[in-house]
Motif scaffolding. Structure first.
Motif, short mmCIF file in Angstrom:
data_model
loop_
_atom_site.label_atom_id
_atom_site.label_comp_id
_atom_site.label_asym_id
_atom_site.label_seq_id
_atom_site.Cartn_x
_atom_site.Cartn_y
_atom_site.Cartn_z
N ALA A 199 -6.51 -6.83 21.83
CA ALA A 199 -5.96 -7.90 20.96
C ALA A 199 -7.02 -9.09 21.34
CB ALA A 199 -4.67 -8.13 21.51
N SER A 200 -7.01 -10.14 20.78
CA SER A 200 -7.73 -11.21 21.02
C SER A 200 -6.60 -12.44 21.38
CB SER A 200 -8.67 -11.68 19.96
OG SER A 200 -7.97 -11.74 18.67
N LEU A 201 -7.12 -13.45 22.11
CA LEU A 201 -6.36 -14.64 22.12
C LEU A 201 -5.69 -15.32 20.94
CD1 LEU A 201 -7.69 -16.10 25.43
CD2 LEU A 201 -5.54 -14.92 25.18
N ALA A 207 -0.49 -25.06 24.16
CA ALA A 207 0.52 -26.03 24.03
C ALA A 207 1.69 -25.72 22.85
CB ALA A 207 0.05 -27.75 23.88
N ASP A 208 0.86 -25.02 21.99
CA ASP A 208 1.60 -24.32 20.71
C ASP A 208 2.15 -23.25 20.90
OD1 ASP A 208 0.61 -26.57 19.60
OD2 ASP A 208 -1.45 -25.94 18.82
N TRP A 209 2.14 -22.41 22.06
CA TRP A 209 2.62 -21.31 22.13
C TRP A 209 3.89 -20.95 22.84
CZ3 TRP A 209 -2.25 -18.35 24.90
CH2 TRP A 209 -3.25 -18.32 24.01
N GLU A 243 6.90 -28.71 29.71
CA GLU A 243 5.77 -29.02 30.37
C GLU A 243 5.41 -27.89 31.46
OE1 GLU A 243 4.17 -32.14 33.58
OE2 GLU A 243 6.07 -32.64 32.39
N ARG A 244 6.74 -27.21 31.97
CA ARG A 244 6.41 -26.22 32.92
C ARG A 244 5.93 -25.09 32.18
NH1 ARG A 244 11.13 -22.61 35.30
NH2 ARG A 244 10.04 -21.03 36.36
N ALA A 245 6.44 -24.72 30.84
CA ALA A 245 6.06 -23.57 30.20
C ALA A 245 4.41 -23.43 29.85
CB ALA A 245 6.93 -23.51 28.98
N GLN A 246 4.08 -24.72 29.39
CA GLN A 246 2.95 -24.94 28.87
C GLN A 246 1.84 -24.76 30.40
OE1 GLN A 246 2.98 -28.98 27.35
NE2 GLN A 246 3.28 -28.19 25.36
N ALA A 247 2.39 -25.27 31.41
CA ALA A 247 1.36 -24.84 32.47
C ALA A 247 1.45 -23.54 32.99
CB ALA A 247 1.95 -25.66 33.75
N GLU A 248 2.45 -22.91 32.73
CA GLU A 248 2.21 -21.24 33.04
C GLU A 248 1.45 -20.68 32.15
OE1 GLU A 248 6.73 -20.89 35.25
OE2 GLU A 248 6.31 -19.92 33.21
N VAL A 249 1.55 -20.81 30.95
CA VAL A 249 0.99 -20.14 29.78
C VAL A 249 -0.74 -20.53 29.96
CG1 VAL A 249 0.40 -20.06 27.15
CG2 VAL A 249 2.74 -19.93 28.23
N ARG A 325 4.37 -14.43 30.54
CA ARG A 325 4.48 -15.72 30.38
C ARG A 325 4.64 -16.39 28.95
NH1 ARG A 325 6.08 -16.71 35.12
NH2 ARG A 325 4.45 -16.81 36.88
N LEU A 326 4.37 -15.74 27.93
CA LEU A 326 4.63 -16.09 26.64
C LEU A 326 6.05 -16.01 26.14
CD1 LEU A 326 1.38 -15.07 24.61
CD2 LEU A 326 2.02 -17.24 25.14
N GLN A 327 6.54 -14.83 26.62
CA GLN A 327 8.08 -14.64 26.50
C GLN A 327 9.01 -15.71 27.43
OE1 GLN A 327 9.13 -10.63 27.44
NE2 GLN A 327 7.75 -9.60 26.16
N GLY A 328 8.42 -16.05 28.17
CA GLY A 328 9.42 -17.11 29.31
C GLY A 328 10.65 -16.53 29.50
#
Length: 356
Positions: A199-201, A207-209, A243-249, A325-328
């Protein structure tokens, strides 16, 4: 005179989106000589589909892994020991069972290849000692060879212990016999491709993920419910979760990109060492070089190949971490209760592999 090693490692190394190495073994290399081949980077079509897919593990394109995940889902899985869980999940106790299985399988496969490469280096060291014993073997030379063999044996033992722990985890999760799993992750006499995630990123920014992450969706839903009540609503709550989610991703993406660069650097080093080995082998065959020189180069090739395979495994695990991290998924405590979204745990798990 050609090198009488027990088998030959044929490594096709590539780093594009992921990394892959093939280990082909022959019990009778003397019939065709020692041959190593470094192929060009594999041409593959990158597809971000596996990142967004609910069956993301299909991105590894590995039938054995697919079967293990199906078995784990059917079996339900008994809890493995803490050491095994921490090896693949770090502090992230909420790592889904599919990701635990994938991480354990990837790591076990990499360890199996590493063991074979180390054993190749040990065979070369033994042959080197045999040749040198016919002449004058200085104390310094003897010390170097003994140290080299001791280090190789220690590394082999480490990888074998790690693999046993990982196989035990797979057995508990999938309800399978450890002997069958051993044959699955370390097939004898066949090619052993390193797991890679095809896969590719995605082209969005981190911030959009995050808006499909479970914790973000839950926070937004709770905020919407609270907004309908006369009670005062904390407007910063959702922002803090996002903000926390964006930082983790963003951290997971950064680590993945950094590991990809490290893996590419090791591939370049392995390529240079392979060329040096090929040159030494050519000199031996035309009578201007020695078998001792070829053996020394061969040991170096096995060392860098093992480092490359380990880095490739770390790269594959980096994809699993990013997907997590994308699943959260909500983190859990040791008693499996969920952390409140407003009170995140102080630390988060990492998926790591030691570089032997």
């Amino acid at each position: 005179m050609r090198i009488p090693l027990p088998f030959v490692a044929l490594l096709g190394l590539s780093v594009a989106i992921g990394a892959e190495a093939n280990l082909a073994m022959s019990p009778t290399p003397m019939q065709r000589g020692v041959a190593t081949a470094l192929g060009p980077p594999a041409t593959r079509t990158a597809d971000a589909g596996p990142v967004a897919s609910e069956v993301w593990w299909l991105g590894f394109q590995d039938d054995a892994l697919n079967a293990l995940i199906l078995a784990a889902r059917h079996h339900g899985g008994s809890d493995p020991d803490t050491t095994a869980t921490h090896m693949v999940a770090g502090d992230a106790l909420a790592l889904p069972i599919e990701m635990q299985v994938a991480a354990a399988y990837v790591s076990a496969r990499v360890d199996s290849i590493g063991v074979e490469l180390i054993r190749e280096a040990m065979a070369a060291t033994r042959r080197q000692a045999e040749l040198m014993s016919g002449g004058k073997l200085s104390d310094a030379d003897r010390s170097v060879l003994q140290r080299r063999m001791a280090d190789a044996m220690a590394a082999e033992r480490t990888l074998l212990d790690q693999r046993a722990t990982l196989i035990a985890l797979l057995a508990s999760r999938c309800g399978m016999d450890t002997t069958a799993l051993e044959a699955l992750v370390a097939p004898a006499g066949t090619e052993q491709p390193l797991p890679r995630f095809n896969a590719s990123l995605p082209e969005q920014t981190p911030a959009d993920w995050v808006f499909e992450r479970q914790d973000v969706v839950l926070a937004q839903a709770l905020h919407a419910i609270a907004a309908a009540s006369p009670a005062r609503v904390d407007g910063g709550y959702v922002d803090s979760v996002i903000e926390r989610a964006q930082a983790e991703v963003a951290a997971a993406v950064s680590e993945l990109q950094e590991q990809r660069a490290k893996t590419a650097a090791l591939e370049a080093r392995a390529t240079a060492v392979r060329q040096a080995f090929d040159d030494a082998l050519a000199r031996q065959q035309n009578g201007s070089g020695s078998e001792l020189d070829v053996l020394e180069r061969y040991q170096q090739l096995m060392l860098y190949s093992q480092q490359f395979s380990s880095a490739s495994g770390t790269l594959a695990l980096g994809w699993i971490k990013l997907l997590y991290r994308l699943q959260g998924a909500l983190d859990t405590t040791s008693d499996r209760s969920a952390w409140p979204a407003s009170q995140p745990p102080s630390s988060h798990g990492t998926l790591q592999r030691p570089l032997i």
